[in-house]
Design a protein around this motif. Structure first.
Motif, PDB file in Angstrom:
ATOM      1  N   ASP A 312       0.936  -1.053   0.200  1.00 42.98           N
ATOM      2  CA  ASP A 312       0.090  -0.093  -0.079  1.00 42.98           C
ATOM      3  C   ASP A 312       0.831   1.149   0.082  1.00 42.98           C
ATOM      4  O   ASP A 312       2.121   1.152  -0.103  1.00 42.98           O
ATOM      5  N   GLY A 313       0.252   2.225  -0.054  1.00 42.91           N
ATOM      6  CA  GLY A 313       1.160   3.636   0.047  1.00 42.91           C
ATOM      7  C   GLY A 313       1.506   4.195  -1.561  1.00 42.91           C
ATOM      8  O   GLY A 313       1.108   3.401  -2.612  1.00 42.91           O
ATOM      9  N   PRO A 314       2.399   4.903  -1.648  1.00 39.18           N
ATOM     10  CA  PRO A 314       2.632   5.852  -2.754  1.00 39.18           C
ATOM     11  C   PRO A 314       3.614   4.835  -3.711  1.00 39.18           C
ATOM     12  O   PRO A 314       3.780   5.081  -4.915  1.00 39.18           O
ATOM     13  N   ILE A 315       4.530   3.888  -3.153  1.00 40.63           N
ATOM     14  CA  ILE A 315       5.414   3.217  -3.612  1.00 40.63           C
ATOM     15  C   ILE A 315       5.155   1.721  -3.516  1.00 40.63           C
ATOM     16  O   ILE A 315       4.390   1.371  -2.708  1.00 40.63           O
ATOM     17  N   ARG A 316       6.014   0.990  -4.393  1.00 43.43           N
ATOM     18  CA  ARG A 316       5.913  -0.551  -4.295  1.00 43.43           C
ATOM     19  C   ARG A 316       7.201  -1.133  -3.976  1.00 43.43           C
ATOM     20  O   ARG A 316       6.871  -2.279  -3.400  1.00 43.43           O
ATOM     21  N   SER A 317       8.334  -0.753  -4.284  1.00 41.12           N
ATOM     22  CA  SER A 317       9.189  -1.779  -3.974  1.00 41.12           C
ATOM     23  C   SER A 317      10.480  -0.542  -3.690  1.00 41.12           C
ATOM     24  O   SER A 317      10.512   0.628  -4.220  1.00 41.12           O
ATOM     25  N   ALA A 318      11.432  -1.101  -3.104  1.00 41.49           N
ATOM     26  CA  ALA A 318      12.841  -0.140  -2.671  1.00 41.49           C
ATOM     27  C   ALA A 318      13.971  -1.207  -2.573  1.00 41.49           C
ATOM     28  O   ALA A 318      13.841  -2.400  -1.979  1.00 41.49           O
ATOM     29  N   PHE A 319      15.002  -0.970  -3.090  1.00 40.18           N
ATOM     30  CA  PHE A 319      16.486  -1.794  -3.058  1.00 40.18           C
ATOM     31  C   PHE A 319      17.600  -0.905  -2.811  1.00 40.18           C
ATOM     32  O   PHE A 319      17.658   0.138  -3.131  1.00 40.18           O
ATOM     33  N   ASP A 320      18.460  -1.633  -1.898  1.00 41.51           N
ATOM     34  CA  ASP A 320      19.731  -0.964  -1.815  1.00 41.51           C
ATOM     35  C   ASP A 320      20.740  -1.546  -2.988  1.00 41.51           C
ATOM     36  O   ASP A 320      20.962  -2.701  -3.468  1.00 41.51           O
ATOM     37  N   VAL A 321      20.969  -0.352  -3.692  1.00 44.56           N
ATOM     38  CA  VAL A 321      21.728  -0.542  -4.961  1.00 44.56           C
ATOM     39  C   VAL A 321      23.019   0.018  -4.685  1.00 44.56           C
ATOM     40  O   VAL A 321      23.727   0.681  -5.938  1.00 44.56           O
ATOM     41  N   SER A 322      23.510   0.390  -3.588  1.00 40.11           N
ATOM     42  CA  SER A 322      24.901   1.144  -3.227  1.00 40.11           C
ATOM     43  C   SER A 322      26.078   0.711  -3.870  1.00 40.11           C
ATOM     44  O   SER A 322      26.174  -0.915  -3.619  1.00 40.11           O
ATOM     45  N   PRO A 323      27.038   1.255  -4.525  1.00 39.39           N
ATOM     46  CA  PRO A 323      28.180   0.656  -5.125  1.00 39.39           C
ATOM     47  C   PRO A 323      29.185   0.053  -3.632  1.00 39.39           C
ATOM     48  O   PRO A 323      28.723   0.595  -2.590  1.00 39.39           O
ATOM     49  N   PRO A 324      29.970  -1.065  -4.013  1.00 35.68           N
ATOM     50  CA  PRO A 324      30.689  -1.263  -2.793  1.00 35.68           C
ATOM     51  C   PRO A 324      31.332  -0.638  -1.818  1.00 35.68           C
ATOM     52  O   PRO A 324      31.300  -0.734  -0.628  1.00 35.68           O
ATOM     53  N   ASP A 325      32.097   0.538  -2.262  1.00 39.81           N
ATOM     54  CA  ASP A 325      32.600   1.242  -1.281  1.00 39.81           C
ATOM     55  C   ASP A 325      31.613   2.590  -0.864  1.00 39.81           C
ATOM     56  O   ASP A 325      32.568   3.793  -0.548  1.00 39.81           O
TER      57      ASP A 325
END
Length: 443
Positions: A312-325
């Motif tokens: 529910d709410g305004p978004i559907r998914s979130a991911f950590d896509v941080s580069p290694p360092d």
């Protein structure tokens, strides 16, 4: 192979400029152009936008890191893409995949060892069996009709969100057959939904845009940007490609653009009826993507798994896509009708709504990023949506038959024309190689 023939185009005399003109400088077009050049053919690439990359779009953050606002992931089975990355001397890094993806309702996690979890497991098993056997998979049956058979209600909602995430379309607007075809061509349901070892396995150092730019650098001034093709005229002598700035002559043309862009070109003579129907049968989805950038991925400090699916709410998914360092990159995806819903908000209100929606899971620090980057692909004047064009109801068989079939001297590329991994960069690359091979064989 370059011809010296001259001919009349309107009131201008135009010299033949290339063996093959490639329309579109996304991964499909760039791949085709590189293959043609390697084979000794002369080639020109015409791109309507002011940049290369197509549905790959990379920006630079306030932390001087690469932020992907278009496609970004490299799947475990994406062999052509992985080979291209290596060939360009670019590295990959593994997606962060510590812990399990959390499913949230009202900001709170729901246990998957529950009736909801059991319902999802049964639903996915049924869908996987249907994909393999074809039983119950009809092109006149809407995905929403199939979802209506999933119980309990919350399991149905979870599968609806997950499948909308993959199609970027409302479940009423796509057939169960088109979804099954997508799964079958992309390694299966598990592959498409999995991070490590699946379709979201790795990311490209410097972003997908860096890969596109590296390919473009090899082609140099053979690429012309801001050159929108307006018409294509075929004859027994060759092909005339017209733009606002003039025209050029070639023996063959490869069209490697998103489906909506193909309908804006005037074809003389007109394309066969079956291909014209195909052009209008492939509909792009709606998708909003945002990436918030922080000095570091602080959410890992308290054991956050870095993945969340919101029902529910305004978004559907979130991911950590941080580069290694570092720094910390938090990616948010909003597909289908929910993406359109965000259009009603101002840029500031949208940013607040997006970050507030993930604060319960990732921590209150997400409210203060170093920079915030967003893209609504349904408003992109060249792609007009994402991630790919899917067939409308009852059109899958026709699309399969026509999507890659040459029409005279015109060859078709783009991820939608691939027989495997369509919708991914992998499919685009494969389609570019195939179209280049067809054109070379015909020269």
């Amino acid at each position: 192979m370059l011809y010296n023939a001259r001919f009349i185009y309107g009131e201008s005399v135009v010299a033949q400029e290339a063996d093959v003109v490639v329309i579109g400088a996304g991964f499909a077009g760039l791949t085709a152009a590189r293959a043609l050049l390697e084979a000794g053919a002369s080639v020109r690439v015409l791109e309507a936008a002011s940049r290369v990359g197509g549905r790959a779009l990379t920006e630079t953050s306030a932390a001087n890191s690469a932020v992907d606002l278009g496609g970004q992931w490299v799947g475990s089975q994406h062999s052509e893409l992985r080979a291209l990355v290596a060939d360009m001397g670019i590295d990959l890094f593994p997606s962060y995949d510590v812990g399990k993806q959390t499913v949230l309702v009202g900001g709170r996690p729901i246990p998957l060892v529950s009736m909801t979890g059991a319902g999802v497991a049964v639903g996915l098993t049924r869908l996987a069996l249907a994909v393999r056997s074809g039983v119950g998979v009809r092109d006149d049956r809407r995905l929403s009709d199939w979802l209506a058979t999933v119980k309990p209600k919350q399991a149905r909602r979870l599968l609806d969100v997950a499948l909308t995430e993959l199609t970027c379309r409302h479940a009423d607007d796509v057939s169960i057959s088109a979804v099954a075809d997508m799964f079958a061509g992309s390694g299966g349901i598990r592959e498409m939904l999995t991070v490590r070892g699946g379709a979201q396995d790795s990311l490209i150092v410097g972003g997908a845009g860096a890969l596109a730019e590296a390919m473009a650098d090899e082609l140099g001034d053979r690429i012309a940007l801001n050159e929108r093709v307006t018409e294509i005229e075929q004859s027994t002598a060759g092909v005339t490609v017209g733009t606002a700035g003039g025209a050029m002559r070639a023996s063959r043309v490869i069209i490697a653009v998103a489906p909506p862009a193909t309908t804006r070109i005037v074809y003389r003579p007109a394309l066969p009826g079956a291909h014209t129907e195909l052009q209008h049968s492939l509909r792009m989805g709606s998708v909003y993507k945002a990436v918030a950038v922080y000095p570091r991925p602080f959410w890992r400090d308290h054991g956050c798994d870095g993945q969340a699916l919101m029902l529910d709410g305004p978004i559907r998914s979130a991911f950590d896509v941080s580069p290694p360092d570092g720094p910390g990159h938090l990616c948010v995806l909003v597909p289908g009708p929910a993406a359109v819903g965000l259009d009603a908000l101002s840029a500031d209100a949208r940013r607040v709504a997006v970050l507030r929606a993930v604060a319960d899971h990732f921590g209150p620090g997400v409210a203060s990023p170093l920079s915030f980057h967003e893209k609504s692909w349904q408003h992109d004047q060249f792609a007009e949506g994402g991630y790919m064009g899917l067939p409308t109801l009852r059109q899958l068989a026709a699309v399969r038959a026509e999507r890659a079939r040459p029409t005279g001297r015109i060859h078709w590329a783009g991820t939608e024309t691939a027989d495997r991994f369509n919708g991914y960069f992998e499919g685009a690359i494969r389609s570019g190689r195939r179209a280049a091979g067809e054109a070379l064989a015909a020269l």
